[in-house]
Design a protein around this motif. Structure first.
Motif, short mmCIF file in Angstrom:
data_model
loop_
_atom_site.label_atom_id
_atom_site.label_comp_id
_atom_site.label_asym_id
_atom_site.label_seq_id
_atom_site.Cartn_x
_atom_site.Cartn_y
_atom_site.Cartn_z
N GLY B 138 0.76 -1.35 0.01
CA GLY B 138 0.05 -0.01 -0.04
C GLY B 138 0.71 1.25 -0.05
O GLY B 138 1.97 1.21 -0.64
N ALA B 139 0.41 2.29 0.64
CA ALA B 139 1.17 3.56 0.99
C ALA B 139 2.51 3.34 1.26
O ALA B 139 2.71 2.57 2.24
N VAL B 140 3.88 3.70 0.68
CA VAL B 140 4.99 3.86 1.04
C VAL B 140 5.55 5.04 1.43
O VAL B 140 5.33 6.03 0.70
N SER B 141 6.27 5.05 2.47
CA SER B 141 6.70 6.59 2.84
C SER B 141 8.33 6.53 2.60
O SER B 141 8.92 5.64 2.29
N ARG B 142 8.78 7.67 2.55
CA ARG B 142 10.34 8.11 1.97
C ARG B 142 11.18 7.50 3.12
O ARG B 142 10.77 7.36 4.10
N ASN B 143 12.32 6.99 2.37
CA ASN B 143 13.33 6.26 3.42
C ASN B 143 13.00 5.52 4.44
O ASN B 143 13.10 5.56 5.58
N ALA B 144 12.25 4.35 4.08
CA ALA B 144 11.82 3.42 5.12
C ALA B 144 11.77 2.10 4.42
O ALA B 144 11.72 1.87 3.20
N TRP B 145 11.79 1.08 5.18
CA TRP B 145 11.63 -0.31 5.04
C TRP B 145 10.51 -0.91 4.77
O TRP B 145 9.53 -0.52 5.50
N HIS B 146 9.89 -1.44 3.70
CA HIS B 146 8.54 -1.95 3.36
C HIS B 146 8.84 -3.57 3.25
O HIS B 146 9.74 -3.89 2.48
N GLU B 147 7.71 -4.28 3.77
CA GLU B 147 8.01 -5.85 3.70
C GLU B 147 6.70 -6.51 2.98
O GLU B 147 5.75 -5.85 3.10
N LEU B 148 6.83 -7.46 2.28
CA LEU B 148 6.00 -8.31 1.90
C LEU B 148 5.99 -9.69 2.18
O LEU B 148 7.39 -10.10 2.07
N ASP B 149 5.18 -10.47 2.54
CA ASP B 149 5.38 -11.89 2.75
C ASP B 149 5.14 -12.44 1.42
O ASP B 149 4.51 -12.53 0.63
N VAL B 150 6.60 -13.41 1.02
CA VAL B 150 6.56 -14.20 -0.10
C VAL B 150 6.90 -15.48 0.13
O VAL B 150 7.33 -16.31 -0.48
N THR B 151 6.32 -15.96 1.27
CA THR B 151 6.60 -17.37 1.60
C THR B 151 5.91 -18.61 0.64
O THR B 151 6.36 -19.52 0.46
N SER B 152 4.70 -17.97 0.07
CA SER B 152 4.46 -18.92 -0.94
C SER B 152 5.10 -18.86 -2.07
O SER B 152 5.07 -20.20 -2.95
N TYR B 153 6.09 -18.00 -2.32
CA TYR B 153 7.09 -18.37 -3.78
C TYR B 153 8.39 -18.87 -3.23
O TYR B 153 8.86 -19.58 -3.93
#
Lengths: 317, 461
Positions: B138-153
């Motif tokens: 979704g929304a991502v802020s400047r200069n920050a880590w963002h994570e997504l679960d990719v366990t299915s892949y």
């Protein structure tokens, strides 16, 4: 400190080295690096000074990673040149911190009480001029989270400047509230020097005149300059993209053209470098656990960094 | 020379202590064998429909946009996993530039073609984004880590390729692998993840100091708290630089603010950069103790917990020191922990030990307290139990920690002090104490993707 202390320290250095050595090894086992205590061994020939977890030490220039002479002198930062050793002594339980000027025989020539946290020390090539930088708590103008105090001592005349903030910058007397100075390096005439001045969020290389008590900004984004033996270049740390929050790139600047060359060391280096000779610089890099190593890299941007003295910092080749 | 015999004795006792600690730590090692391995991207690039024949593989940026259309591709080589995969997270970091943020961070999907090359891929010659759907940011802020679960892949060793698209006309910009520390990461967990709370219901006290500035470190440590129930402490410098009420709203509230209801803070010098720390007292309200005073205490299980204020007078006979002695005398708990901002014991290179705090440490020592937590130097350091003068004291000494790794930029170490047992200055994290009836466990819980750890157990006096 009582009047006994000076003579007492001399005795400690020479006679009681066994006692102090035993304590030092014990502390090292407990605290610094359990695996590798640092036994003291005599060093012959041309030498290089370093600190071994706060102990003034010497190694051979011919074998810097080899035997190490560890003294009882406690310094949080040190430098040596021209037969003069500058030791920034940490505050202890009974004594405030101080600059202690020693000769090669570790005789204490002068002590200047100082308040703050030792950070940089530099002796001119002749051994006459000594400069230091401390971190100082409690200055509210330090938007970057710290403030510094930088002083200079002329060991020949005894003239003492406790803070470069006393100097006139570009003909403008008085002190800008946010001015900070750090990282002095002297030229061969023992009068002119270079240093860092921060103001308004920028960190400038300034050239100073000790006798005239003046400073003049030269170029932006230069910290902790260190003049080469030939006097034509400075090694320094350059904030990545001008932002110290992103770390520093070790660089060399030609003073005639002000053109800069990033060195092959790509890790962030937070140190005032020193010159091994006219073609290589040396500097400390800290590991995550606080252990330091002294590294070296060619001064022309080529080559790759390598460890020169393991488990040491504050190099004075 | 009375000092001559003492240090030698200290050395001997110290070695014995270290041996005891080692034995205790290995005896308590958890049975579960979960491990995380972090892989940085082996190739990454974006392609741009408005420069269809251009390769952007060596750019420091990875753009994804709806107009002009930009897509980005990531490739990871996963190898040497120590066991079966139990989870995998993709981590991407937004650039620290204006416009890096976006209302839509992109749609992530695997590509079955894993042969594309970083320096060859262009808009005209890009792999089809045709594999497993992985989700959206979704929304991502400047200069920050963002994570997504990719366990299915990510199911084991192999090469994995991911394409990212966006229909937003205000695209996002991520850091590419060329940036080093903020390169895209795949964090793979192997083995059984046993995040079961302590088998006993013993209370947990977790926190850190030196937390919220305009960077992203505080988000990282706030995330750790999401998985750790218990009472949260802070060790001062809750916000930078000035401790204003608006800094609490802008920096602290969006990160650590979601744990505020269970937080018992302490103030630091930056909180006191606003006169009387009024921003701090206003933000935390009654949870910070009597407003304007800054010291208070509470009980947790069999423990007495004391939050002190190292920004006001601490001298012997001062109101705070007299209050502390009375509070300790009135406590009926077997074990005691106290926390404040300025450390009495630290090897940090930026702030020297705060000897003004010694009367507080002395009072705690006189009443047999067990643990002192401080911050101020932006790093982690653990000391062996010591008396107020820094001498090793395995009988009555207080174990002290500097836990200033809460989010503000790290500091360096200077000369390492005697009795310093563990140190780290490159990992954000929180310090977790589990308060048993007659002992405590400590654990450094590192930020996602980092491996530094330090843990152990000590009995109460």
């Amino acid at each position: 400190m009582t009047a006994l202390s000076r003579r007492g320290r001399l005795a400690v250095t020479a006679v009681a080295a066994v006692v102090l050595g035993g304590v030092a090894v014990g502390y090292a086992r407990l605290a610094a690096d359990p695996a590798q205590p640092l036994p003291s061994a005599p060093v012959t020939g041309p030498r290089m000074h370093v600190l071994s977890n706060g102990r003034l030490s010497a190694v051979s220039r011919a074998d810097p990673a080899g035997p190490r002479e560890v003294t009882g002198q406690r310094c949080d930062r040190a430098h040596a040149a021209g037969g003069t050793i500058a030791c920034l002594r940490p505050a202890g339980a009974l004594a405030a911190g101080a600059l202690v000027v020693l000769d090669e025989g570790l005789r204490e020539l002068r002590t200047v009480p100082l308040t703050g946290f030792p950070n940089r020390a530099r002796v001119s090539a002749s051994g006459r001029m000594v400069a230091w930088t401390l971190f100082v708590d409690g200055h509210s103008y330090a938007a970057g989270g710290f403030s510094t105090s930088t002083g200079v001592l002329d060991t020949r005349t005894g003239a003492l400047v406790t803070s470069l903030e006393e100097f006139t910058v570009d003909g403008e007397p008085g002190q800008a509230a946010d001015r900070n100075f750090w990282g002095v390096t002297f030229t061969a005439d023992d009068n002119r020097f270079y240093a860092t001045m921060s103001t308004g969020g920028h960190r400038y290389l300034v050239v100073g005149d000790f006798a005239a008590r003046t400073l003049r900004p030269l170029v932006d984004n230069v910290e902790c300059p260190s003049l080469s033996p030939d006097g034509r270049r400075i090694a320094y740390k350059a904030a990545v993209d001008g932002d110290p929050g992103r770390g520093w790139r070790l660089s060399v600047m030609d003073l005639a053209t002000l053109s800069s060359t990033p060195l092959a060391e790509t890790r962030s280096v937070d140190d005032q470098p020193a010159w091994w000779d006219d073609s290589a610089v040396v500097y400390g890099v800290q590991r995550g656990d606080g252990t330091n190593d002294v590294w070296t890299v060619p001064a022309d941007g080529t080559g790759t960094p390598r460890v020169l003295v393991p488990e040491a910092n504050s190099p004075a080749p | 020379m009375p000092g001559r015999r003492a240090p030698l004795a200290v050395v001997a006792v110290g070695i014995a202590t270290a041996a005891t600690l080692t034995a205790a730590a290995s005896g308590d090692a958890p049975a579960a064998a979960a491990a995380t391995t972090t892989f940085t991207a082996t190739a990454d690039a974006f392609v741009d429909s408005s420069a269809a024949a251009t390769n952007h593989g060596t750019s420091g940026q990875l753009g994804v946009d709806g107009s002009p259309v930009k897509r980005l591709f990531l490739k990871f080589t996963v190898s040497g996993l120590p066991g079966a995969v139990s989870g995998a997270k993709l981590r991407v970091h937004t650039d620290d530039v204006a416009d890096a943020h976006s209302g839509a961070g992109g749609t992530f999907r695997a590509t079955t073609d894993t042969t594309w090359s970083e320096t060859g891929v262009t808009w005209n010659d890009q792999p089809a984004i045709d594999g497993t759907a992985l989700g959206e940011l979704g929304a991502v802020s400047r200069n920050a880590w963002h994570e997504l679960d990719v366990t299915s892949y990510v199911t084991g060793n192999g090469t994995y390729s991911i394409g990212v698209t966006s229909t937003s006309t205000d695209g996002a910009d991520y850091d590419s692998r060329e940036t080093g520390a903020t390169a895209p990461q795949l964090v793979v967990t192997t083995g059984t993840t046993t995040t079961t709370p302590a088998p006993s219901a013993d209370p947990v006290l977790v926190g850190v100091g030196d937390i919220s500035d305009s960077g992203s470190g505080d988000s990282v440590t706030a995330d750790l708290l999401d998985d750790i129930p218990g009472t949260v402490f802070t060790l001062g410098d809750n916000v930078y630089d000035s401790g204003t009420r608006s800094e609490f709203s802008s920096y602290y509230e969006p990160t650590w603010g979601r744990h505020k209801a269970r937080t018992r803070p302490s103030p630091g010098n930056h909180d006191y950069n606003t006169s009387g720390a009024s921003g701090y007292y206003d933000y935390f309200g009654a949870q910070a103790g009597p407003s304007g005073r800054g010291y208070y205490s509470y009980d947790l299980g069999d423990w007495h917990v004391i939050s002190l204020n190292s920004n006001i007078s601490m001298s012997a006979g001062s109101p705070q020191e007299r209050w502390l002695r009375a509070d300790l005398a009135a406590s009926t708990k077997r074990c005691t922990v106290a926390y404040w901002h300025h450390p009495l014991f630290t090897s940090g290179a930026n702030h020297s030990p705060s000897t003004a705090t010694r009367p507080l440490f002395q009072a705690l020592y006189d009443y047999n307290a067990d643990v002192v937590l401080t911050g101020h130097n932006h790093q982690y350091e653990r000391f062996a139990p010591q008396n107020p003068n820094g001498g090793l004291d395995t009988a009555r000494g207080i174990r002290s920690f500097v836990a200033g790794m809460g989010g503000a930029g790290h500091y360096r170490f200077g000369t390492i002090k005697p009795n310093s047992e563990a140190r780290n200055s490159d990992t954000y994290g929180v310090l977790k104490l589990t308060l048993h009836s007659d002992s405590y466990d400590w654990q450094f819980v590192p930020e996602a993707g980092r491996s530094y750890s330090d843990s152990g157990t000590t009995a109460c006096h």
